[in-house]
Each structure stands twice: as C-alpha cells, then as structure tokens.
Design an enzyme around this catalytic site. Structure first.
Site, PDB file in Angstrom:
ATOM      1  CG  ASP A 151      21.482  31.348  -4.571  1.00  0.00           C
ATOM      2  OD1 ASP A 151      21.238  31.714  -3.397  1.00  0.00           O
ATOM      3  OD2 ASP A 151      20.647  31.397  -5.479  1.00  0.00           O
ATOM      4  CG  HIS A 165      16.729  29.555   2.088  1.00  0.00           C
ATOM      5  ND1 HIS A 165      17.421  29.860   0.947  1.00  0.00           N
ATOM      6  CD2 HIS A 165      15.644  30.369   2.107  1.00  0.00           C
ATOM      7  CE1 HIS A 165      16.781  30.816   0.298  1.00  0.00           C
ATOM      8  NE2 HIS A 165      15.710  31.136   0.984  1.00  0.00           N
ATOM      9  NE  ARG A 201       7.114  34.848  -7.549  1.00  0.00           N
ATOM     10  CZ  ARG A 201       7.551  33.656  -7.993  1.00  0.00           C
ATOM     11  NH1 ARG A 201       6.953  33.060  -9.007  1.00  0.00           N
ATOM     12  NH2 ARG A 201       8.589  33.083  -7.430  1.00  0.00           N
ATOM     13  CG  ASN A 244      -0.287   0.064   2.519  1.00  0.00           C
ATOM     14  OD1 ASN A 244       0.931   0.262   2.583  1.00  0.00           O
ATOM     15  ND2 ASN A 244      -1.033  -0.105   3.585  1.00  0.00           N
ATOM     16  CE  LYS A 302      16.067  34.777  -7.468  1.00  0.00           C
ATOM     17  NZ  LYS A 302      15.771  33.632  -6.608  1.00  0.00           N
TER      18      LYS A 302
END
Lengths: 312, 312, 312, 312, 312, 312
Positions: D218, D130, D194, D37, D192
């Site tokens: 980054d 992060h 959007r 399952n 950045k």
C-alpha cells in the site's frame, strides 16, 4: 433606480450632475481632502453596501490627480462592500500610450487598465478610445461608447454637398472614414512626419480637398497644433472652409482662440466629455452634451439590458 | 551557446532548423503524438531544467492545432523546470482579432495572449503584429520584430523612380506610410467597404496612382481576394505595374496563382514566417528568409544584450 | 426560465437542442466563422448581459477546434457582461492527460482547466471524468455528473444472474467495482501491459469469468482496440457472451463494426455525450440519452437548488 | 554546495539531518516558538538572501502544526529574499483528499497545494503521492519521487518464487501492479466495502492467492486496520505467509504490534519518510532509508541537472 | 558593479546622484516628457535587459505625479526585460493611510503597495514607514531601513543629561520609546484630540517634562502644526529647550521658519529622504545624509549579502 | 432570513449558537472527522448552493487546528457553489504577527489573510484586531467590529470618579486612550522592556496613577504575566484598586486565578469571543456576550444594510 449609486470625482462634476439628472437620481456625495504630505484622501459619504456603484471621472488634466482619485474611490467602494464598481471614464487619456514605438517605454494604456482592476473596477464605461485596440487592454468588461452619432447628427443639419472629411493622421484613417460614411462623404488624410523632437509637420495630404468644405475630424484635440498645421496644408491645396470636430475637446492653453481665430474656420465642435472653463467658450465653439448617452448606458448596464444597440 | 535550448512545434520545422543553423546549435528534439480521442500529446526529448527555452511555433493553419501544441510544449517546459520559456511566434495570427467591432465577440488576440501566460510563457518573441497595439495585450515582455527592413532591402535594389506604396486598407495606413518613407516614396490608400456578409469591395483609392508602379503592401495575405479587388481598382485608375508585398504570406488555396497570374504583376514578395508547400512556389514568388533576424534576436535575448537596435 | 441562456458550440448541436427541449427553452443562436488565416470567429447572437449563460461543448474530435471555440464563446460571454458563465462539457477529453507518467510532458487536464478559467468560465458542468481526481484540477466549482445510474438502469432490465463486470484496465478498477455493486455483481479486471510504443496487450485477467456473461465497462471507448484485446483474453478464459458499455462512445474509425462484429457481442451501450454520425449506428449499438440529466442539472444550478441529489 | 540552504521544520529533523549528511552540508538552524495564544513563531537563523532554499517537512501528525510551520518557514524565506524556495515534503498526507466523493467537502489536496503557492513555494519535492493525479493539483513544478525501486530492491534479495503482490484496495491496483511487474510477480486485489460510517470490510479478493506468499503493498499504512482485515480474508483463501510493505509508515497507535503480532507475518517494510518513535521499532519492522534519494534529487535540482533519471 | 542599473525619477535627483556616488557608479539617464493631454511619458535611456534595476523615487509632493512616474518607470523596465526591478522609496508617504478609521475610505497604503506590484516591482526598499505594519501591506519582499541610528548618532554628540524624548502622538509611542532607549532617555507622550474637522489639539502630555530638554521625535513633519501645538503644551508644563527630530522632513510651506523661529528651539534635525529647496534651509536646520545607508543596502541586495545587519 | 446559512467550526460552537439565536435561525450542521493520518475532514451537511454562507470560527487554541478547519469549511462552501463565503473570526489571533521586528520571520497576520482568500473567503468579519493596520492585510472586504462600546457600557455603571485607564504597552496606547475618552478618563501607559528571551519587564509607567482606581485595558490577555508585572509596578506607584479588561480573554493555564487572586483586583472583564471552560469561571470574572453584536453585523451584511453605524 433601486440599488444604483453614482459618485463623481473632482474632474468633471458638472457632467456627473448632468448624467444623474438624466437618470433622475441624486449624485451621491463624497468628501475630498489632501494630507499635508500631498497624499489624497477620499471618503464616500453614502453607504454603498451591495449597491451598483458608478464612479464618474474622466482622466483629464491634472491627469495624475484625477486618476489617483478614481483609484481611491474605487478601492473605498470595494472595501465598503459595493456589489459592483464601474469606472466611468468619459475620457481615458492614457489610451494614447497604446504601443511601444520607442525602446524602454511603458504601454501606459495597458498599465493603467491593470491598475484600475487592482483598485477594484469590475467594469469600465468609456467613450471613443484613441484606438479600438485599447479595449483589449482591459481584463474587465468594457462598454465602449462612441460619440460618432452625436457628432454626425450635428453635421447632418448642415449643407454638406461640397464637403469632405479630413483626418489629420493616417493612424486615425479608419475612424475618419467611418465618420465620413455616416455623412455619405469622401475622406482625405494628412500624413504626419516628425521633424525633430518637438516639431511635427504634415507633409502630405492624400485625397482631394480642392474647393471643398473640410470637416477635420480627430478623436482628441489638445493644443491644436497639428490641426493648425493641417489647416495650412489644406489651404495650400485650395480647401475652402473648415469645420473642426473631435470627441474629446481638451483644448489646452489658448487652443480655442488659435483654432477658431481664422475666418475660414466656421466651427469647432466637440462633446463635453472634458470640462472646459467658461472663459474658453467662444461663439464658434459648439459643445454637444454627452450626458444623455452615458445616462442611457448606465441605466441599461444597471438594469441588465443590452447596450449594443447604443453602438450601432 | 550554453544554457540555450530551442524546440520547435510542428507548424514550421524548416524555419526552426534555419534559426538553429544561424545560432550554430542543434534543434532539441520533441515527440508528437495524438490520442485516439484526438487530444494532443507532446514530450520534450531533452532536459530543459534551468535552461533558457525557446519554442518556435507560428500560429498558422491548422491554427488551433498549432496553438494548442505550443501551449502544451510551454506547459511541459515549465513543469520540467525550465529557467525561462519564450514563445517564439513568427506569425501571431490571432492578432487580427484585436478589437470589438461587433457585439458579443471575443477580442481573441488578448484571450490568446492570456492563454500563453497561463501555459507558462515568460516572454514572447514575434514579428509584425497586425496592429502595434496588440503588443499591449500581453502581460509578459514582448520583443516585437519588424520585417520592414528585410522587405525594404529587397525593393531598394529596384528602380523605384516611378513607384508608390499602396495600402489595401485604411487600418494599415500608418504602417504602409512608414514603409513608403523607408523607400522615400509616396503612399496611396484603398478604402474597403463591406457590401454583404461575405463581400468586401474597395470603393475608393485615396492618393495618386496613375501611371505608377504600385508596391501593394499588407501585413498578411491569405486568399488574396482584397488584393485582387484592389488591383482592379488600381488598373481602372491607370496604375502601370504591381509589386505585391507582405510580411506574412499565408497564401491559402490558389492565392499565389491568382495573384501572380496577370502580366502586370511583377512579383509577390513575402518572408518565410509562414511555411509554404513546394507546389505553391512559382517564379514570381520571392520568399525572403527571416531566420537570421530571429536567430539574432534569440541570441541577444539569451545573452542579455539589447534587442532595441534590431528595431531601428 | 428567466435569466437563463444556453448557447452551443459546433461540437454537438443535437445534444444542446435536446437539453434545451428538456429545459423548455430555445437554444440561443450563435454565428460561427473562420478567417482566411484559419482563426476562429464566434459571435453570440443574443444579449447575455446579466444572464446565467451555459455553453454546451463536449471536447470531442476535432478536439482542438472544439476547445478553442468554447474558449472564444466564454470570452465573448464574459465581455458581453454575462452574470455567470458555465462551461458544459459532456465529455472532457483532456481528462485523460491527468498525470506525469513520462518526463517533460504536460498534465494537460490541468492546463486546459486553467485555460477555461482564463477564458472566463465561472463554473464547469461535466460528466464522468476519466479519473475523479481531475475534479481537483479546476479552480472553479465543478458539478461532476455520473452516467452510472443511466447505464445501470439499462442493464437492470436484463437477466444478470450469470453476469460479471469486467474492467479492461486496473486504473479503472474502482469505478468498475462501483458499477458492479449497483448491479449486485462481481468484478474482474484486465491488466494492460505496454509491449512497444504502439502495442498494448492485456496479459492477465484478475477474477473469475469462466462461463460468465461479461459486462465490459470503461469510461471511454475510442478505437476499441483494448476492448478487442480484452475480448480475446476473456474468450480464452471461457467467458460466454459480452455486453460492452461506456459513458463516452467516441467510437472512432470503424470501432462500432469491429466491436459488434462478433456474434458473442450482444450490445454496445453508451450515452450520447459524444456525437455519432448516422452511418456508424447499427442495431447492436444502444445510445442512451444524456440530455435529461444535463437539463436537470442546469435547471438546479440556475435555480440554486441542490445538485448533490443527482449524484447519489 | 554553493548557494544551497537546507532548513528543517520540527516534523522530522533526523531525516533532514540525514539528507544534509548525504549532501555533505550542514542543516541551517531555525528557531521555533509559540506565542501564549498558540500562534506559531519561526525564525530562520541563517541568511537566505539569494539562496536556493529547501525546507524539509513531511506533513505527518500533528499534521496541522507541521503544515502551518512549513508555510511560515516558506513565507519567512521569501520575505528574506530567497532566490527560490522548495517545499520538500517526504510525505504529503493531504494527497488522500484528492476527490469529491461526498457533497460539500473540500478537495484538500488541491487546497493545500494552493496554500503552499500562497506562502511562497516555488517548487515542490515529494515522494509517492497517494494518487499520481495529485501532481496536477500543484501550479508550481513538482519533482515526484517514487520509493518503488527502494522497496523492490529490498524484496529482490528474497525468494519470491511463490509470491504474489496484493493490493488492499482497487484504487491502488495500478500502482500495485507496477510494483509486481518490477518483481516479475502476479497481482491480486482486495475490494473494500464500507459497511457503516466507521466500518470497512474487504468483501472480495480478486486474483489467486492460495498457498502463496503475499506481499501486501500500500502507499500508506496508518492504523493498519484495513491490512488486518485483508490478512483475515487472505488467510481464509489459503495464503501462506505475509510481507507487509508501504512507502509511508505512519503506523499510528499500536499498529506495528498489531500488524506484526501474528506468526505468519514475516516483515513490515517501510521507508523512513515518516518519523517513528523508538518504542515502536520491533525486529519485524524494516525501515529503509530515504535520505539518499532526497539528497540526490536536491543536488540535481540545485545544480540544474536532470531529475528524470531518478524516476525510471 | 556588474549588472546593476540605477535610475531616478524626478522627485529627488540629488539623492539619487548621492546614492550612485556612494555606489561608485553613474546614474542611468531617463527622458521625461508630458503629453499635451497631461499624460506622463518616460523613456529609460539605457538598456536594462537582464539588469538588476533600482528606481529611486520618494513619494513626496507632487505625490501623485511622482508615484505615477515611478509606476511608468517600473513598467518600462519590466517590459524592457529587466531581471529584477526594485522600487526604492526613501519616503513612502501613503504609509500614513494605513487603517480604516472612518467608513468608506481607502487604506491607500495597501492599495499603492498593490499598484507597485501591478506595475512590475519585484522588491521594495524603503525607510521608516509610518507604522511597522505597513511592511505587511506589500506582497513582494521589502527591505525596511530605519533612520533611527542615523538620528541617534547625531544626538549622542550632545549633552543629554537633562533630556527626555517626547512623541507628539500616542500612535508613535513605541517608536519614540525605542529611540529614547537608544539614547538611554525617558519618554513622554502627547495625546492628540480632534476638536473639529480641521483642528487638532494636544490635550494631555503623559510623562514628566518639567525643566527638561525635550527631543521631540516624529516620523514625518509636514506643516509642523502638531509640533507647534505640542511645544506650547510642553512650555506650559515647564519644559526648557527643544530639539525637533524626524526621519522625513517634508516641511511644507513655511514650516521650517515657524518651527525654528522660537529661541528655545535649538535644532530641527531630519534626514534628506525628502528634497528641500535651498531657500528653506536655515542655520537651525540639520539635514543628515541618508545616501550612504541606501547605497549600502542596494549594494548588499545586488550582491545577495545579508541586509539584516543594517537594521540592528 | 432567506438565503442565509451559518455554519460553525469546532472552536466555539456555543458562541455560534448564540449568534444564530440572536438571528432567529438554526445553525447549519457540519460533520467533522479526522483521518488516521491526522488530516482533517469536514462535510457541510446542508446545501449552500447560492446561499450567503457565514462560517464562525475564532482562531483560538488549538490555533492551527481551528484555522485549518476554517479553511476546509470555506473551500467546501465555495466548491458547493455558495454565493458568498464570509469568514467570521471573533478572534483573529495571528493579527499579533503584524510586523517584522526580527530578520527572517513571517508577517503571519498577512500570510493567513492571503490563505483565507486562497481558500475562498469573499469577506471577513472580525473583532478588535491587535492593530488597526491588520485590516489592510486582507485583500477582501473586512468588517472590523470593536468591542469598545460593549466594554465601556459595563464600566459606565460604576463609580469612575477616581479612575484612570492604564495600557500595559505603548503599542496599545492609542487604543487605550480612545477607550479612556469614552469613559472621560485619563490614561497612563506602561513601557515594556525585554530583559531576556523569555523575560519581559515593565520598567516605567508614564502618567499619574497614585491613589487611583486603574482600569487596565488590553486587547488580548493570555497567560496574564505582563498584566501581573504591570500590577506590581502600579502598586509600587501607589495605585489603589484594579479592574482588568480585555476584548479577547484567552486566559490560558491558570491566568484567571493568578489575575484575580489579589484582593485589590476587583474584576476581570472580557467578552466571550474566546471560549472558556467552566472551571475557569470565577466570581470575579465577567464575560460580556458578544453574540448580539455579531448577529447584528451578519444580519446587516446579509441584507446589504450599512454596518458603519455599528462602529461609531
């Protein structure tokens, strides 16, 4: 009263019924059983989904059975989606275990408070805890009623011109003093001393009792042996007559008979927070009904009205 | 002592140093700072990874600063992987908020106990809580030391043939009685009454003080105004001379001067659980060192030896 | 508004009153006191049983006192059976302690978030946290208001043809850029460098500022020393005039005078999330009222209406 | 190393083996299965009773499978009486969900931190989150390693006389600036914006890049599309050559080929915190081994030695 | 064994002594008392600071007393700074309340598991839970011993050539089948049907029993009425002789006499997990000692050795 | 229905829609996304402030994705101030991991129950758990629906004069027996034995099946291999025809084809608790709609009406 649901354990069903009568509602039925291995079984017999559930159960003998029964009922109510579960304990016996006066013991008043939360209590409603600090043992809101006004009202009808309030224990001094002030009386205090493991004597009485009518006031009377010891001491000091008063009249074994046997003991006054079998009731025993106070509190809690006015 | 690490907040560094001296170790250093927005900053300057960390900080004025500093230090120790963090509070001031004697107040003794757990306290070590029940407010193990023996040892060197122990408050009656028994003395009790919002009087003294030397015993003396009130009452009743004693000598403002000003006040005896600025120290003020007791307790806790022997 | 109850701590009563005015209700009264041992005492003076309680208290200097007061008020409200308790913190100063940039320190932004839950906060309502991630420190739902629109509305009335938004810190770059975008402006960024323990310089400005009107934008200004340092750098790079803007104007010591002293500084704009004594207010200081935003949020939260529209 | 037990999930077994090699111990075996399952089944094949258990599992694609596997392994270790369970996550992907930048979303970085505690994590060991604030999402102690030194060491061998560090995002500005300072370089920042639901552009580069060698830095590179967009912008601004660097090289789909296809891209440098299939490895791709750093940290944690020296 | 400390409640002291004998240590003494209000009092009489404490207490009648006593002992051990507290319950009677097969009942097996955690249990050691799933009710690690091998060893000495294992209940089918496989026998199953509130019949026996020796196997036998009912059914189906076996022989009232009265019942075999008064012991009753198994488990748990070998 | 808000994850949207149709409301929309590092993103697209939120998500393949999605949705709803969040899991696959039948494994049914609480579930609504005890794994109230009546209603329309209910597993014996009783049929039981790691055989069938129509009943059928094995055994024992029935028809891979391929298999009956792709549907497959049962339960839960009537 919409959305209100009152259940009772087996500890004191007549009190529960009296509370419901005062509220004008029916007590919700419960099925009690016991498995052959002695485990308890409880089934609430009325839907309590989204209800404001109150479960009435003083922790009186058999204390462990009654406590466990309360825990099961609360767990059942929570699992059955009650909106709120309030443990109503007219007597919270474990409040006496409120400090660590010997090494490696449990402060059981706190432990049981935590167990009540574990089992689903969202609130607690109780009466005259052994010490006021026990209130702080609970992590849920507590409404802590006080029977002082009920008891004081009883004594105010009497001639108190010659009376003094006597506490059998220094630990209860503040509470006794507060009661004395309600009656505008002075206070005297017994000092307990532990002689051996099972023998406590009252070695001193601080304050004046000579020729006085003594209202001996304690929060709980069980076997009554400290009170008897105190009476002896008070008699030695010339006290005249005695009224015995307490909130929680456990009055185990033949306490009533022993306490009220002497002629100079006028009355033994208590509330009915603890159930008492018929045969213990004697003419000198006065049981003041506590149901109106609890019904008033439950009604206010349910309706979201202030309860603090009940305390003043 | 291997694996043991003692830090101190800024509340009472000299006591912390004395405790470390008794333990034969160095106090671990800490950097304290304050951001320009008034937020506190604390950095522990010694690795406490897998250490048994004790942080010494009585909750004395400025109480909020000191409490918060303690919380930050514990959080830092936990985050730095301490094996165990013990909050050592020689004075736990919030213990006085131990009951709900008015509606809509906080039982802050319990709230702060919970905050200490939230911040990472695994244990608490403290001295003479305002009431014994406050022990039960903590969900972590508490070692509750008592300064009674230290104070009693001081008085045993004196002639007590004519002395009586007097408690300024009925709520402290039991504790005062226990102290009296250590000195084989009788006890008398003052009864406080609140006259108005900021005025308390002692309206009665229960027990015999006439011609006696009174050892006035309280757990904490701050401004000393209740004590002064009590002294007046005792003088009216014919008491002879006064020793003033307490565990926690906060002695705020000019309390020392006021309390020891009169000639019939012989001594003001306290432990050094609370720091006292030099200028408050007068010849009549006796500060008994508490560091040996704490060092002994910390050593036993760290080594896993029984602490209960310290209490008897 | 039925069932709504707003209390205020002592940090910023005029803001609390303004919020209540906007809501069209009365602020509920509270009694504040301090024991002689410096412990706080708080009593809510209005029943909050089953009420939706909001307690307004920015964490501003004295930060520890104000935080502790808030905790006591929440604990009192919970114990008094409030239906829901919301901590309204127009300024959450401890948000600055949001990371572990040195060993053995506390991430106090998280610690205090946990303490608020311990004390009974069911929700938090706050304004412009130092970093957006601090939202995630709370285990209870947070409504995180942003003063950007309020500040932007103020600047939109001005001639911005020659303007640029400048952030004094790279850590605030994203937030400054978002503000710049609301004003359709470019952004420049100062880069801080720590020279010694108590000296920070801005060694670089990334982006073009020559001949420009600079809107220097930060979340919080306390002593203003970084801003002064930035202004020097910007002047060296040929910037023309300066608007200083921030959400939380702590403006400690003589920050206002220092910041607005130079002629090329046109305005210092802030919200009134932080109280400011009258004597600090000067003609160049502009305080934008934040009460309407908070009142709107409280009203929506209380009525169960969407708050997200306030954020866009 | 006595009492130490290292297990690995299926996310990155080669890294786990490398860490064990560095520790000089064997990786403890585990049996993985899946019920029909689709539910996972995990059995630890070595006794971990009273062991110090470390479970190595970066949260990399398939992220949900790997996270759940880690949770099961921790729960199994706890149930098998491990003395301590440390979740070792060389990449904690959910750290990206660290704020609530839209209504009605989950701050999943916090949620997963709570889930790790629920499943039995006593500690967390991770690499370059992060944002630094994510550290504060965990209620258990976190050792937060940083790959900065590893990456910087690589670049220090190169001629950097003409180089600048470029961050593709203002949100990463501080981290990029810190890296630049290690290499004694300046920093530039992309901004950045959007455009639509699935289109992000970099509309501005703040700082000087003309004629420069750019080290684009980054924390995590997945599809690489923002980096490609940034390269276009940098080329327009006259940048010369490009080094691409990140801690976590997810490099999904054909990211490596796309990123290193252009001639002016010299290198793509990353650690091996994330597993990479052989076919993705190209001459321009440099994978720096992270196992020595983790082995050092695990050894220190296990032995109770300070880890902070690893961070400086 | 250093650092190991075994206490016993009053439920089954002879088993506790036998376990300690097997461990080669002395049972640590405890003082038990009961207040006059029926509340329990427990004092551990040996320091358990930093000890590995095991408290032996099967939950047998009087179940509520014994459970509560166990909770107090654990709370006392925790408060006395035990390093670890293990609740050793050779019989966990509340495991029978493991599902909600009627509305508004408590799944008390889970509730009591939570209460054990609340009272301070760090681990649980138990024997043959009513269903294996009950293991999952506990949030602390459980070592779940099985008496199957002990019982099987007993039967392997007999001639089983003609035998079949019979379970009185389908709910126990899997467990009975496992036992049958250890003896290489077939299994048959009774099907219980509830006729009325207090009457259960076995309406069907699935599987072949004609002419067979039946080993009737259950986890717990209390009054034995289901077993008697099953024997009737088996006799009707032509079964020859009967061995009755169970792990937990509660054997309340006159169960032993009723069960072993018939001639075709050869033996009633059980472990001594439950205490049995002398007068209930008859020649046909066989009590297999369980102390060696518990002593072995406690020794391994204390030393950190694998316990899983005990289960295979 | 006022204040009610139903969301659906991606596991089984058609069931969610059917439930909403039955409730007469619209399904609230949700946005699903996935970051390039494979982390999930979920946004609830309708205000759920103070709403009674139900999130429908069976834990079906891909089980980990679906579980995680459910957790994120609940966390989002809680953070968005939902009044109450109910996890509606028509299939709770992890219920199969309900015991510790091997050392060092996770009882994942309990772990996931705890994770659901961690993520904000206030209640759970589910259908036919693998074992009834799993109900006790949850610390929040569970409404545990049973599909027995739905399945029984289907079979009652058939001629069952010659039928017997067969359970493929002793562990399911009680449940199968209960189903048989609803149809007034006898029951037979297969006994599974594990031959090797991936091979299970059914070595015995207890009970009479010769010449009978067998209704093979299980809670969940996935690959169907045990069922196929059972059919072989039943055919050997002379069974005539077969109906296959289960609550949760996972029917992975080509299970439908394999199970219904033989001529003596008349029907494969299941509910639609698990989604099934169109191409798996064959004439012999009967899917009974479960939406009415869930809609009824949700409506009652929302309105606070008793749900227990649904269980009888």
């Amino acid at each position: 009263m919409k959305g209100l649901c009152v259940f009772s354990g087996q500890a004191h069903p007549s009190l529960a019924t009296a509370i419901c009568d005062n509220l004008g509602i029916d007590l919700s039925p419960t099925k009690f059983d016991r498995f052959s291995n002695d485990c308890l079984y409880v089934q609430l017999l009325e839907s309590c989904r989204e209800q404001d559930v109150f479960i009435i159960q003083p922790i009186v003998p058999p204390a462990q059975e009654n406590l466990m029964e309360l825990l099961l009922m609360m767990d059942a109510a929570r699992g059955a989606s009650a909106r709120r579960v309030t443990a109503v304990m007219p007597h919270y016996a474990y409040a006496r275990s409120d400090k660590k006066d010997a090494p490696r013991i449990s402060i059981t008043g706190r432990l049981v408070a935590d167990m009540l939360s574990t089992a689903g209590a969202n609130r607690v409603l109780t009466l005259t805890l052994h010490s006021e600090q026990v209130h702080g043992f609970f992590s849920v809101p507590v409404d802590h009623l006080n029977a002082g006004k009920v008891l004081a009202a009883h004594f105010m009808t009497k001639d108190l011109s010659n009376a003094v309030v006597v506490s059998p224990d220094l630990g209860n001094a503040k509470e006794a003093s507060r009661f004395a002030r309600m009656l505008k009386l002075n206070v005297a205090l017994g000092r307990k001393q532990r002689i051996s493991d099972d023998k406590v004597i009252i070695d001193t009485v601080v304050g004046d009792v000579k020729g006085r009518d003594c209202i001996v006031m304690d929060d709980e009377i069980a076997t009554g042996s400290s009170i008897l010891e105190l009476l002896d001491r008070l008699r030695e000091l010339g006290a005249r007559r005695f009224y015995l008063a307490c909130t929680h009249g456990l009055l185990t074994k033949n306490a009533v008979r022993k306490l009220t046997g002497a002629e100079d003991v006028i009355e033994l006054v208590t509330t009915d927070s603890v159930p008492l079998v018929e045969e213990k009731k004697t003419p000198k025993l006065v049981q003041l009904p506590i149901a109106p106070l609890f019904a008033d509190a439950i009604s206010r809690i349910h309706k979201g009205e202030s309860v603090s006015s009940l305390f003043q």
